[in-house]
Design a protein around this motif. Structure first.
Motif, short mmCIF file in Angstrom:
data_model
loop_
_atom_site.label_atom_id
_atom_site.label_comp_id
_atom_site.label_asym_id
_atom_site.label_seq_id
_atom_site.Cartn_x
_atom_site.Cartn_y
_atom_site.Cartn_z
N PHE A 186 31.61 12.43 -25.06
CA PHE A 186 32.26 13.59 -25.67
C PHE A 186 33.29 14.21 -24.73
O PHE A 186 34.39 14.56 -25.15
CB PHE A 186 31.24 14.64 -26.08
N SER A 187 32.95 14.37 -23.45
CA SER A 187 33.85 15.07 -22.53
C SER A 187 35.15 14.31 -22.30
O SER A 187 36.18 14.92 -22.04
CB SER A 187 33.16 15.36 -21.20
N ALA A 188 35.12 12.99 -22.42
CA ALA A 188 36.34 12.19 -22.25
C ALA A 188 37.06 11.95 -23.57
O ALA A 188 38.08 11.28 -23.60
CB ALA A 188 35.98 10.86 -21.59
N GLY A 189 36.52 12.48 -24.65
CA GLY A 189 37.17 12.32 -25.95
C GLY A 189 37.07 10.91 -26.51
O GLY A 189 37.88 10.52 -27.35
N LEU A 190 36.08 10.15 -26.10
CA LEU A 190 35.95 8.77 -26.56
C LEU A 190 35.61 8.68 -28.05
O LEU A 190 35.96 7.70 -28.70
CB LEU A 190 34.89 8.02 -25.73
N VAL A 191 34.93 9.68 -28.58
CA VAL A 191 34.60 9.70 -30.01
C VAL A 191 35.79 10.23 -30.80
O VAL A 191 35.98 9.87 -31.95
CB VAL A 191 33.34 10.57 -30.25
N GLY A 192 36.56 11.09 -30.16
CA GLY A 192 37.71 11.71 -30.80
C GLY A 192 37.96 13.06 -30.17
O GLY A 192 37.15 13.56 -29.40
N PRO A 193 39.09 13.67 -30.51
CA PRO A 193 39.40 14.99 -29.96
C PRO A 193 38.58 16.07 -30.65
O PRO A 193 38.13 15.89 -31.79
CB PRO A 193 40.88 15.14 -30.28
N GLY A 194 38.38 17.17 -29.96
CA GLY A 194 37.64 18.26 -30.59
C GLY A 194 37.43 19.42 -29.64
O GLY A 194 38.22 19.65 -28.73
N ALA A 195 36.35 20.12 -29.87
CA ALA A 195 36.00 21.30 -29.09
C ALA A 195 34.48 21.34 -28.97
O ALA A 195 33.78 20.52 -29.57
CB ALA A 195 36.54 22.56 -29.76
N ALA A 196 33.97 22.30 -28.22
CA ALA A 196 32.53 22.43 -28.05
C ALA A 196 32.13 23.90 -28.04
O ALA A 196 32.90 24.75 -27.59
CB ALA A 196 32.08 21.75 -26.77
N VAL A 197 30.92 24.15 -28.53
CA VAL A 197 30.40 25.51 -28.60
C VAL A 197 29.02 25.56 -27.95
O VAL A 197 28.16 24.72 -28.26
CB VAL A 197 30.29 25.99 -30.07
N ALA A 198 28.84 26.51 -27.03
CA ALA A 198 27.53 26.78 -26.47
C ALA A 198 26.88 27.78 -27.42
O ALA A 198 27.39 28.89 -27.60
CB ALA A 198 27.65 27.37 -25.08
N PRO A 199 25.79 27.38 -28.11
CA PRO A 199 25.22 28.26 -29.13
C PRO A 199 24.68 29.57 -28.57
O PRO A 199 24.14 29.61 -27.48
CB PRO A 199 24.10 27.42 -29.75
N ASP A 200 24.86 30.62 -29.36
CA ASP A 200 24.36 31.95 -29.03
C ASP A 200 22.86 31.95 -29.32
O ASP A 200 22.44 31.77 -30.46
CB ASP A 200 25.07 32.98 -29.91
N PRO A 201 22.02 32.16 -28.29
CA PRO A 201 20.57 32.13 -28.50
C PRO A 201 20.07 33.23 -29.43
O PRO A 201 19.00 33.13 -30.01
CB PRO A 201 19.98 32.28 -27.10
N GLU A 202 20.88 34.28 -29.61
CA GLU A 202 20.47 35.39 -30.48
C GLU A 202 20.89 35.18 -31.94
O GLU A 202 20.48 35.94 -32.81
CB GLU A 202 21.11 36.69 -29.98
N ALA A 203 21.69 34.16 -32.20
CA ALA A 203 22.28 34.00 -33.53
C ALA A 203 21.42 33.23 -34.52
O ALA A 203 21.78 33.09 -35.67
CB ALA A 203 23.64 33.32 -33.41
#
Length: 154
Positions: free
Chosen positions: A26-43
């Motif tokens: 994922f970090s090298a974009g081998l699957v494709g371009p995108g973004a990442a979200v660290a989930p909010d533990p309270e959400a």
């Protein structure tokens, strides 16, 4: 001319730099371009469809939604979570079903993922897309809800 496809965040949380995803695929974009979200533990732990379309793949730890025009988005709930064999995940939809952006797809508990020694970071990837087709990417550090746009695909 292709219209922009708004990809909403599938989970509430904070945008992190893609290079910070603790998985080189994922970090090298081998699957494709995108973004990442660290989930909010309270959400709470519900991952929602990021776009309108059809659930073309659905696993407890990941799913792919394809828009009617063929553009598709992969949502991966945590890193190495396939190793949990579905433990801690609850499906709220079925593969092949039509979904709308914001519709619950998978229930999960990021704290369980964390307790199991895995990262709860959620990569969101534009499949079969060029990096240049991504636009309006939410800035690193932005706090998003599931109604906020994470990025667009041209």
């Amino acid at each position: 001319m292709t219209t922009l496809l708004a990809v909403r965040s599938p989970v509430a949380g904070v945008v992190i730099d893609v290079t910070e995803i603790p998985d080189p695929v994922f970090s090298a974009g081998l699957v494709g371009p995108g973004a990442a979200v660290a989930p909010d533990p309270e959400a709470g732990g519900t991952a929602v469809a990021p776009i309108d379309g059809r659930l073309v793949k659905l696993h407890p730890h990941a799913f792919v939604v394809a828009a009617d025009d063929g553009r598709a988005v992969l949502v991966h709930l945590g890193i190495d979570t396939v190793e949990l064999h579905g433990a801690g995940f609850v499906l709220h939809a079925t593969e092949g079903a039509r979904v709308t952006a914001g519709q619950p797809v998978v229930g999960w508990d990021p704290s369980v993922v964390r307790a199991g020694g895995r990262s709860p970071v959620v990569p969101v990837v534009a499949l079969d897309a060029e990096a240049a087709s991504l636009g309006d990417v939410a800035p690193v550090g932005a706090k998003l809800t599931t109604s906020d746009v994470l990025f667009t695909i041209a």
